[in-house]
Motif scaffolding. Structure first.
Motif, PDB file in Angstrom:
ATOM      1  N   GLU A  96       4.281 -30.579 -15.924  1.00 58.62           N
ATOM      2  CA  GLU A  96       5.128 -29.781 -17.091  1.00 58.62           C
ATOM      3  C   GLU A  96       6.494 -30.256 -17.243  1.00 58.62           C
ATOM      4  O   GLU A  96       7.273 -30.392 -18.167  1.00 58.62           O
ATOM      5  CB  GLU A  96       4.707 -28.706 -17.300  1.00 58.62           C
ATOM      6  N   THR A 100      -3.532 -30.979  -4.912  1.00 59.33           N
ATOM      7  CA  THR A 100      -4.402 -31.363  -5.885  1.00 59.33           C
ATOM      8  C   THR A 100      -3.913 -31.565  -7.403  1.00 59.33           C
ATOM      9  O   THR A 100      -2.581 -31.010  -7.329  1.00 59.33           O
ATOM     10  CB  THR A 100      -5.555 -30.261  -6.104  1.00 59.33           C
ATOM     11  N   GLU A 101      -4.250 -31.960  -8.177  1.00 56.97           N
ATOM     12  CA  GLU A 101      -3.697 -32.232  -9.685  1.00 56.97           C
ATOM     13  C   GLU A 101      -3.463 -31.030 -10.153  1.00 56.97           C
ATOM     14  O   GLU A 101      -2.124 -30.637 -10.738  1.00 56.97           O
ATOM     15  CB  GLU A 101      -4.737 -33.016 -10.669  1.00 56.97           C
ATOM     16  N   GLU A 102      -4.231 -29.749  -9.954  1.00 57.73           N
ATOM     17  CA  GLU A 102      -3.997 -28.404 -10.455  1.00 57.73           C
ATOM     18  C   GLU A 102      -2.998 -27.933  -9.581  1.00 57.73           C
ATOM     19  O   GLU A 102      -1.938 -27.397 -10.136  1.00 57.73           O
ATOM     20  CB  GLU A 102      -5.199 -27.836 -10.138  1.00 57.73           C
ATOM     21  N   SER A 103      -2.430 -28.088  -8.443  1.00 58.70           N
ATOM     22  CA  SER A 103      -1.473 -27.547  -7.574  1.00 58.70           C
ATOM     23  C   SER A 103       0.003 -28.205  -8.132  1.00 58.70           C
ATOM     24  O   SER A 103       1.104 -27.577  -7.670  1.00 58.70           O
ATOM     25  CB  SER A 103      -1.513 -27.889  -6.115  1.00 58.70           C
ATOM     26  N   ALA A 162       0.525 -29.236 -11.356  1.00 56.88           N
ATOM     27  CA  ALA A 162       0.536 -29.052 -12.846  1.00 56.88           C
ATOM     28  C   ALA A 162       1.864 -28.499 -13.213  1.00 56.88           C
ATOM     29  O   ALA A 162       2.453 -28.929 -14.226  1.00 56.88           O
ATOM     30  CB  ALA A 162      -0.516 -27.859 -13.216  1.00 56.88           C
ATOM     31  N   HIS A 163       2.660 -27.525 -12.598  1.00 56.86           N
ATOM     32  CA  HIS A 163       3.890 -27.046 -12.952  1.00 56.86           C
ATOM     33  C   HIS A 163       5.064 -28.339 -12.955  1.00 56.86           C
ATOM     34  O   HIS A 163       5.925 -28.383 -13.838  1.00 56.86           O
ATOM     35  CB  HIS A 163       4.445 -26.047 -12.170  1.00 56.86           C
ATOM     36  N   GLU A 168      -1.381 -40.180 -20.384  1.00 56.42           N
ATOM     37  CA  GLU A 168      -1.814 -38.954 -19.654  1.00 56.42           C
ATOM     38  C   GLU A 168      -1.262 -39.293 -18.262  1.00 56.42           C
ATOM     39  O   GLU A 168      -0.987 -40.267 -17.755  1.00 56.42           O
ATOM     40  CB  GLU A 168      -3.402 -38.760 -19.661  1.00 56.42           C
TER      41      GLU A 168
END
Length: 240
Positions: A123, A114-117, A119-120, A100
């Motif tokens: 990927e 952030t981890e969410e920002s 995410a692209h 991970e």
């Protein structure tokens, strides 16, 4: 939590020796010389037919003499840095095959990410990771590391984020003994990675560490073709 040991500190022109191994002077001539010296140091650890996993691209020429001297099985473990959007060389994390994403909380705070920002970015790096795995391994299964001694090898440690992701991915597979082996690394990084491996073996941890390449006289940039030639493998499905 497991804690490894780390070599003593060395700076330019200074020497470092750990576990009774040979003394070294910086800079190394090239990755092959660094690998040979690292192999000599590792030979005193009593590892039994280890699996030697090189972090491509730069870790491959270092790992070859290690695998040869220790009579280990050589393969690659692909780990990709997760770069800051707009500044890809600034790593905020990494992801390794079979693992991970691992993030550097301090870097996320400093970059206000952030981890969410990112995410692209994750990927995108997963896609490149999958491409490299296909190229380097050509459909072969990764080596079975369960219950076996495993050595993860790279050419140097700067932030250590890719090495951390690689070590965690290997740990998930249940190795018997997990060793991180690197010719040179930043002192703080080497110390921080002790919690990820049973042993952390470095030949030198110079205090004025800015980049891995400064500790090698010859530090060529490698491509996929170089990695395949070093591994003695043919490209899968044509040229790379």
């Amino acid at each position: 939590m497991r804690f490894g040991r780390v070599s003593p500190v060395a700076g330019p022109g200074r020497r470092a020796s750990a576990y009774g191994g040979p003394e070294v002077r910086l800079p190394f001539d090239d990755r092959a010389e660094a690998g040979a010296l690292l192999a000599a140091r590792l030979s005193g650890l009593g590892l039994r037919a280890p699996v030697v996993l090189a972090l491509p691209r730069g870790g491959v020429p270092v790992a070859i003499p290690v695998a040869r001297r220790l009579e280990g099985a050589l393969d690659v473990l692909v780990s990709r840095k997760i770069g800051c959007p707009g500044y890809p060389e600034l790593g905020v994390g990494a992801v390794a095959e079979g693992g991970e994403p691992v993030f550097d909380p301090g870097m996320l705070r400093r970059t206000r990410l952030t981890e969410e920002s990112v995410a692209h970015v994750v990927e995108r790096e997963r896609a490149e990771l999958a491409r490299r795995v296909a190229v380097y391994r050509g459909g072969r299964r990764p080596p079975d590391t369960a219950g076996r001694d495993v050595i993860v090898v790279d050419d140097g440690l700067a932030t250590g984020v890719t090495a951390r992701a690689a070590l965690r991915a290997v740990r998930e597979r249940g190795p018997g003994r997990l060793v991180l082996a690197v010719p040179v690394g930043a002192p703080d990084t080497a110390d921080a990675l002790r919690e990820e491996a049973d042993e952390v073996v470095l030949l030198a941890t110079p205090a004025r560490f800015h980049a891995v390449g400064q500790w090698y006289r010859r530090f060529d940039q490698l491509d996929d073709g170089d990695v395949l030639r070093l591994l003695g493998r043919e490209p899968a499905g044509g040229d790379v």
